[in-house]
Structure formats: C-alpha cells, structure tokens
Design a protein around this motif. Structure first.
Motif, PDB file in Angstrom:
ATOM      1  N   MET A   1       5.980  10.155 -68.503  1.00  0.00           N
ATOM      2  CA  MET A   1       5.401  11.327 -69.127  1.00  0.00           C
ATOM      3  C   MET A   1       6.480  12.059 -69.915  1.00  0.00           C
ATOM      4  N   SER A   2       6.092  12.567 -71.062  1.00  0.00           N
ATOM      5  CA  SER A   2       7.031  13.243 -71.948  1.00  0.00           C
ATOM      6  C   SER A   2       6.532  14.649 -72.252  1.00  0.00           C
ATOM      7  N   LEU A   3       7.342  15.663 -71.885  1.00  0.00           N
ATOM      8  CA  LEU A   3       7.018  17.059 -72.169  1.00  0.00           C
ATOM      9  C   LEU A   3       7.915  17.536 -73.290  1.00  0.00           C
ATOM     10  N   LEU A   4       7.313  18.080 -74.336  1.00  0.00           N
ATOM     11  CA  LEU A   4       8.038  18.615 -75.477  1.00  0.00           C
ATOM     12  C   LEU A   4       7.566  20.045 -75.721  1.00  0.00           C
ATOM     13  N   VAL A   5       8.509  20.983 -75.775  1.00  0.00           N
ATOM     14  CA  VAL A   5       8.191  22.379 -76.057  1.00  0.00           C
ATOM     15  C   VAL A   5       8.891  22.762 -77.344  1.00  0.00           C
ATOM     16  N   THR A   6       8.123  23.234 -78.323  1.00  0.00           N
ATOM     17  CA  THR A   6       8.680  23.588 -79.625  1.00  0.00           C
ATOM     18  C   THR A   6       8.020  24.845 -80.167  1.00  0.00           C
ATOM     19  N   ARG A   7       8.702  25.432 -81.125  1.00  0.00           N
ATOM     20  CA  ARG A   7       8.098  26.480 -81.941  1.00  0.00           C
ATOM     21  C   ARG A   7       7.001  25.794 -82.751  1.00  0.00           C
ATOM     22  N   THR A   8       5.906  26.496 -83.020  1.00  0.00           N
ATOM     23  CA  THR A   8       4.781  25.839 -83.694  1.00  0.00           C
ATOM     24  C   THR A   8       4.053  26.765 -84.654  1.00  0.00           C
ATOM     25  N   ASP A   9       3.413  26.148 -85.632  1.00  0.00           N
ATOM     26  CA  ASP A   9       2.467  26.832 -86.517  1.00  0.00           C
ATOM     27  C   ASP A   9       1.049  26.326 -86.254  1.00  0.00           C
ATOM     28  N   ASP A  10       0.879  25.494 -85.231  1.00  0.00           N
ATOM     29  CA  ASP A  10      -0.424  24.906 -84.900  1.00  0.00           C
ATOM     30  C   ASP A  10      -1.270  25.934 -84.145  1.00  0.00           C
ATOM     31  N   MET A  11      -1.816  26.876 -84.895  1.00  0.00           N
ATOM     32  CA  MET A  11      -2.591  27.956 -84.268  1.00  0.00           C
ATOM     33  C   MET A  11      -3.896  27.451 -83.667  1.00  0.00           C
ATOM     34  N   ASP A  12      -4.436  26.363 -84.176  1.00  0.00           N
ATOM     35  CA  ASP A  12      -5.655  25.819 -83.580  1.00  0.00           C
ATOM     36  C   ASP A  12      -5.393  25.391 -82.140  1.00  0.00           C
ATOM     37  N   ALA A  13      -4.268  24.721 -81.900  1.00  0.00           N
ATOM     38  CA  ALA A  13      -3.934  24.288 -80.538  1.00  0.00           C
ATOM     39  C   ALA A  13      -3.658  25.492 -79.637  1.00  0.00           C
ATOM     40  N   CYS A  14      -2.903  26.469 -80.149  1.00  0.00           N
ATOM     41  CA  CYS A  14      -2.596  27.663 -79.350  1.00  0.00           C
ATOM     42  C   CYS A  14      -3.870  28.429 -79.000  1.00  0.00           C
ATOM     43  N   ARG A  15      -4.737  28.596 -79.965  1.00  0.00           N
ATOM     44  CA  ARG A  15      -5.982  29.340 -79.721  1.00  0.00           C
ATOM     45  C   ARG A  15      -6.902  28.582 -78.751  1.00  0.00           C
ATOM     46  N   ALA A  16      -6.936  27.260 -78.851  1.00  0.00           N
ATOM     47  CA  ALA A  16      -7.771  26.484 -77.923  1.00  0.00           C
ATOM     48  C   ALA A  16      -7.280  26.651 -76.491  1.00  0.00           C
ATOM     49  N   LEU A  17      -5.970  26.641 -76.292  1.00  0.00           N
ATOM     50  CA  LEU A  17      -5.418  26.842 -74.950  1.00  0.00           C
ATOM     51  C   LEU A  17      -5.721  28.245 -74.438  1.00  0.00           C
ATOM     52  N   ARG A  18      -5.514  29.242 -75.275  1.00  0.00           N
ATOM     53  CA  ARG A  18      -5.779  30.625 -74.868  1.00  0.00           C
ATOM     54  C   ARG A  18      -7.265  30.841 -74.587  1.00  0.00           C
ATOM     55  N   ARG A  19      -8.131  30.200 -75.364  1.00  0.00           N
ATOM     56  CA  ARG A  19      -9.569  30.300 -75.089  1.00  0.00           C
ATOM     57  C   ARG A  19      -9.876  29.713 -73.714  1.00  0.00           C
ATOM     58  N   ALA A  20      -9.351  28.536 -73.429  1.00  0.00           N
ATOM     59  CA  ALA A  20      -9.630  27.867 -72.154  1.00  0.00           C
ATOM     60  C   ALA A  20      -9.131  28.698 -70.976  1.00  0.00           C
ATOM     61  N   VAL A  21      -7.910  29.222 -71.075  1.00  0.00           N
ATOM     62  CA  VAL A  21      -7.311  29.931 -69.940  1.00  0.00           C
ATOM     63  C   VAL A  21      -7.796  31.372 -69.853  1.00  0.00           C
ATOM     64  N   PHE A  22      -7.641  32.132 -70.909  1.00  0.00           N
ATOM     65  CA  PHE A  22      -7.924  33.565 -70.822  1.00  0.00           C
ATOM     66  C   PHE A  22      -9.410  33.896 -70.945  1.00  0.00           C
ATOM     67  N   ILE A  23     -10.089  33.336 -71.936  1.00  0.00           N
ATOM     68  CA  ILE A  23     -11.493  33.708 -72.171  1.00  0.00           C
ATOM     69  C   ILE A  23     -12.424  33.003 -71.188  1.00  0.00           C
ATOM     70  N   GLU A  24     -12.285  31.684 -71.066  1.00  0.00           N
ATOM     71  CA  GLU A  24     -13.219  30.940 -70.214  1.00  0.00           C
ATOM     72  C   GLU A  24     -12.868  31.038 -68.727  1.00  0.00           C
ATOM     73  N   GLU A  25     -11.609  30.835 -68.380  1.00  0.00           N
ATOM     74  CA  GLU A  25     -11.229  30.836 -66.963  1.00  0.00           C
ATOM     75  C   GLU A  25     -11.106  32.246 -66.389  1.00  0.00           C
ATOM     76  N   GLN A  26     -10.442  33.158 -67.137  1.00  0.00           N
ATOM     77  CA  GLN A  26     -10.143  34.480 -66.602  1.00  0.00           C
ATOM     78  C   GLN A  26     -11.076  35.572 -67.105  1.00  0.00           C
ATOM     79  N   ASN A  27     -12.038  35.206 -67.929  1.00  0.00           N
ATOM     80  CA  ASN A  27     -13.060  36.141 -68.422  1.00  0.00           C
ATOM     81  C   ASN A  27     -12.516  37.319 -69.221  1.00  0.00           C
ATOM     82  N   VAL A  28     -11.433  37.102 -69.961  1.00  0.00           N
ATOM     83  CA  VAL A  28     -10.919  38.130 -70.863  1.00  0.00           C
ATOM     84  C   VAL A  28     -11.872  38.203 -72.062  1.00  0.00           C
ATOM     85  N   PRO A  29     -12.325  39.392 -72.435  1.00  0.00           N
ATOM     86  CA  PRO A  29     -13.211  39.504 -73.602  1.00  0.00           C
ATOM     87  C   PRO A  29     -12.523  39.000 -74.880  1.00  0.00           C
ATOM     88  N   GLU A  30     -13.293  38.313 -75.707  1.00  0.00           N
ATOM     89  CA  GLU A  30     -12.744  37.747 -76.937  1.00  0.00           C
ATOM     90  C   GLU A  30     -12.082  38.791 -77.813  1.00  0.00           C
TER      91      GLU A  30
END
Length: 140
Positions: A1-30
């Motif tokens: 397994m390979s883990l890579l952490v970088t600075r990114t401009d991939d806002m689609d990926a960042c927003r998808a993760l935040r949606r899954a964790v904060f909005i869907e899992e933790q019920n934070v309002p959009e």
C-alpha cells in the motif's frame, strides 16, 4: 500500500471527502460546510493507492496558520492516514516564512489525536455545527 500526502488543487476530491465525513456522517449542514472560504485556503490531500482518503485546509495568516476541515474516511481512521496528513501539513507550515504557530478547533473526541502531535488544548468547550470543540495550538 502506498500513502501519498500532497498539496492539491483537486477540489472535487476534497469536497467529496468532506461531504462523506462532515455532511453525511456527522450531519453538518451544507451551508456551514461550504462556507465560501475554500478559494482562500491551501488544501492537502491524502491518497492511498491513488484513492483520495483524507483532506484538510490551511489558512496562512502570519504569525499563525489555521488548520481546518481535517477528515479521513471512517474505515481508515486509526491507521496512520490522519497522522501522515497532519505531519505533512505541519511540515508545509514550518517552511512558510513568518508562520510561528498552528491552531485548530478540534472535535472533543479527537483531542488526544492532536495532543499526540504536540498540540495543547486551551479555552472552553464550544459548539461548532452541533459538535463540541475545543481550541488547540502548536508552536512551530
């Protein structure tokens, strides 16, 4: 397994993760999650075998940097992904001229995680999006 952490401009990926964790899992309002400040931030992305699994954002306002929206997909919590993500962010902050301190608002259930990275908690517990938080800082 390979883990890579970088600075990114991939806002689609960042927003998808935040949606899954904060909005869907933790019920934070959009409207609270999408606060309009993403364009001002530096974003970091953790990829495990190419798959986006964690993200955070940084605001650089010397002498302090604010770390926020730290999230890792639920099945990967406790595996070191979050630690690697934070260590990469702290490394980036240490390279920034004039940045002397990192601060964040930690959910109460992860205070020990941030303490393990050297952060100190201070001030009262407060509510953020219905979730108890406490401020934490780290001298860089």
């Amino acid at each position: 397994m390979s883990l890579l952490v970088t600075r990114t401009d991939d806002m689609d990926a960042c927003r998808a993760l935040r949606r899954a964790v904060f909005i869907e899992e933790q019920n934070v309002p959009e409207d609270l999650e999408w606060d309009g400040h993403d364009a001002e931030a530096v974003h970091m992305l953790a990829r495990l075998d190419g798959q986006a699994v964690g993200t955070l954002r940084l605001f650089l306002t010397p002498p302090t940097a604010k770390i926020g929206r730290v999230c890792v997909l639920q099945p990967l919590r406790g595996t070191g992904v979050g630690r690697a993500l934070m260590q990469a962010a702290l490394g980036l902050l240490r390279e920034q001229p004039g940045i002397e301190e990192a601060k964040l608002g930690a959910q109460m259930q992860v205070l020990d995680f941030y303490r393990g990275l050297g952060f100190d908690a201070h001030g009262p517990i407060y509510d953020d999006a219905g979730i108890p938080h406490r401020d934490m800082t780290l001298r860089l």
